[in-house]
Design a protein around this motif. Structure first.
Motif, short mmCIF file in Angstrom:
data_model
loop_
_atom_site.label_atom_id
_atom_site.label_comp_id
_atom_site.label_asym_id
_atom_site.label_seq_id
_atom_site.Cartn_x
_atom_site.Cartn_y
_atom_site.Cartn_z
N ASP A 114 0.82 -1.21 0.00
CA ASP A 114 0.00 0.00 0.00
C ASP A 114 0.86 1.27 0.00
O ASP A 114 0.70 2.14 0.84
CB ASP A 114 -0.95 0.01 1.21
CG ASP A 114 -1.88 -1.18 1.23
OD1 ASP A 114 -2.04 -1.81 0.18
OD2 ASP A 114 -2.44 -1.48 2.30
N ALA A 115 1.79 1.35 -0.92
CA ALA A 115 2.67 2.51 -1.13
C ALA A 115 3.68 2.74 -0.01
O ALA A 115 4.39 3.72 -0.01
CB ALA A 115 1.86 3.78 -1.38
N ARG A 116 3.76 1.83 0.96
CA ARG A 116 4.76 1.93 2.01
C ARG A 116 5.82 0.84 1.79
O ARG A 116 5.49 -0.27 1.41
CB ARG A 116 4.14 1.71 3.39
CG ARG A 116 3.16 2.77 3.81
CD ARG A 116 3.24 2.95 5.30
NE ARG A 116 2.33 3.81 6.00
CZ ARG A 116 1.81 4.94 5.61
NH1 ARG A 116 2.01 5.38 4.41
NH2 ARG A 116 1.04 5.66 6.38
N VAL A 117 7.07 1.17 2.06
CA VAL A 117 8.15 0.20 1.89
C VAL A 117 8.23 -0.66 3.14
O VAL A 117 8.32 -0.14 4.26
CB VAL A 117 9.51 0.89 1.63
CG1 VAL A 117 10.61 -0.13 1.45
CG2 VAL A 117 9.42 1.78 0.41
N LYS A 118 8.19 -1.96 2.97
CA LYS A 118 8.30 -2.91 4.08
C LYS A 118 9.47 -3.86 3.80
O LYS A 118 9.84 -4.08 2.64
CB LYS A 118 7.02 -3.74 4.22
CG LYS A 118 5.78 -2.93 4.49
CD LYS A 118 5.78 -2.40 5.89
CE LYS A 118 4.48 -1.64 6.18
NZ LYS A 118 4.44 -1.14 7.53
N ILE A 119 10.01 -4.41 4.85
CA ILE A 119 11.10 -5.37 4.71
C ILE A 119 10.73 -6.61 5.51
O ILE A 119 10.20 -6.52 6.61
CB ILE A 119 12.45 -4.75 5.16
CG1 ILE A 119 13.62 -5.65 4.81
CG2 ILE A 119 12.45 -4.41 6.62
CD1 ILE A 119 14.96 -4.96 4.90
N GLU A 120 10.95 -7.78 4.91
CA GLU A 120 10.68 -9.03 5.59
C GLU A 120 11.99 -9.53 6.19
O GLU A 120 12.96 -9.75 5.46
CB GLU A 120 10.12 -10.06 4.60
CG GLU A 120 9.66 -11.33 5.24
CD GLU A 120 9.05 -12.28 4.24
OE1 GLU A 120 7.96 -12.78 4.53
OE2 GLU A 120 9.66 -12.51 3.19
N VAL A 121 12.01 -9.67 7.51
CA VAL A 121 13.21 -10.09 8.22
C VAL A 121 13.01 -11.53 8.70
O VAL A 121 11.96 -11.86 9.27
CB VAL A 121 13.47 -9.17 9.44
CG1 VAL A 121 14.67 -9.64 10.23
CG2 VAL A 121 13.65 -7.75 8.99
N GLY A 122 13.99 -12.37 8.43
CA GLY A 122 13.90 -13.77 8.84
C GLY A 122 14.79 -14.05 10.03
O GLY A 122 15.93 -13.58 10.10
N LEU A 123 14.25 -14.83 10.98
CA LEU A 123 15.05 -15.34 12.09
C LEU A 123 15.65 -16.64 11.59
O LEU A 123 14.93 -17.61 11.36
CB LEU A 123 14.16 -15.56 13.31
CG LEU A 123 14.83 -16.02 14.59
CD1 LEU A 123 15.77 -14.93 15.11
CD2 LEU A 123 13.82 -16.37 15.64
N CYS A 124 16.96 -16.66 11.36
CA CYS A 124 17.60 -17.75 10.63
C CYS A 124 18.68 -18.45 11.45
O CYS A 124 19.29 -17.86 12.31
CB CYS A 124 18.24 -17.21 9.36
SG CYS A 124 17.11 -16.35 8.28
#
Length: 154
Positions: A114-124
């Motif tokens: 929705d026009a906002r920048v998001k980042i997906e962070v993984g617990l690895c």
């Protein structure tokens, strides 16, 4: 008119090769205007990026966003450390896991929601070399099976 939906700007495929992804979290990211324009143009790289927790805040290191070509003096350093936006209790939980259990935080993808920048962070958790070889062999076997099925159905 408000933009809706999800548009993936970049993915970190190397992370899935090098790590077992236990959990995924969504975070906002603090960016400058020219960085957002550069991301829309698709000029970013997550390959060597990682996340750290410092003073109760989450930061991403090593993420390269190329300078926006029309940005002139407003362009920031391409590999500067950027702050991620998450709830305090989530950051505390991740920090506790990273400190004790040998986990690491790796950015998996960057996208527009929705026009906002998001980042997906993984617990690895890191993979050993033999795990990587086994995963590659498994992918090859699956590809061969799919090919054989497709050839038989023609």
């Amino acid at each position: 008119m408000k933009k809706t939906g999800v548009k993936i700007a970049a993915q970190n495929r190397k992370a899935f090769h090098d790590y077992y992804v236990e959990e995924k979290y969504e975070a906002g990211i603090e960016l400058a205007g020219t960085e957002v324009k550069s991301i829309r143009a698709g000029t970013l790289n997550l390959k060597d990026a990682y996340c750290t927790v410092k003073d109760g805040e989450l930061f991403v290191h090593g993420m390269h966003i190329s300078p926006y070509e029309k940005g002139n003096i407003f362009n920031k350093d391409p590999v500067r450390v950027r702050r991620l936006l998450m709830h305090k209790r989530e950051i505390r939980k991740l920090h506790a896991l990273v400190k004790q259990d040998g986990y690491t935080l790796v950015p998996l993808s960057l996208y527009f929601r929705d026009a906002r920048v998001k980042i997906e962070v993984g617990l690895c958790k890191g993979k050993k070399t033999y795990d990587k070889r086994a995963a590659a062999a498994q992918m090859d076997a699956k590809r061969e099976i799919d090919r054989a099925i497709r050839a038989r159905n023609r």
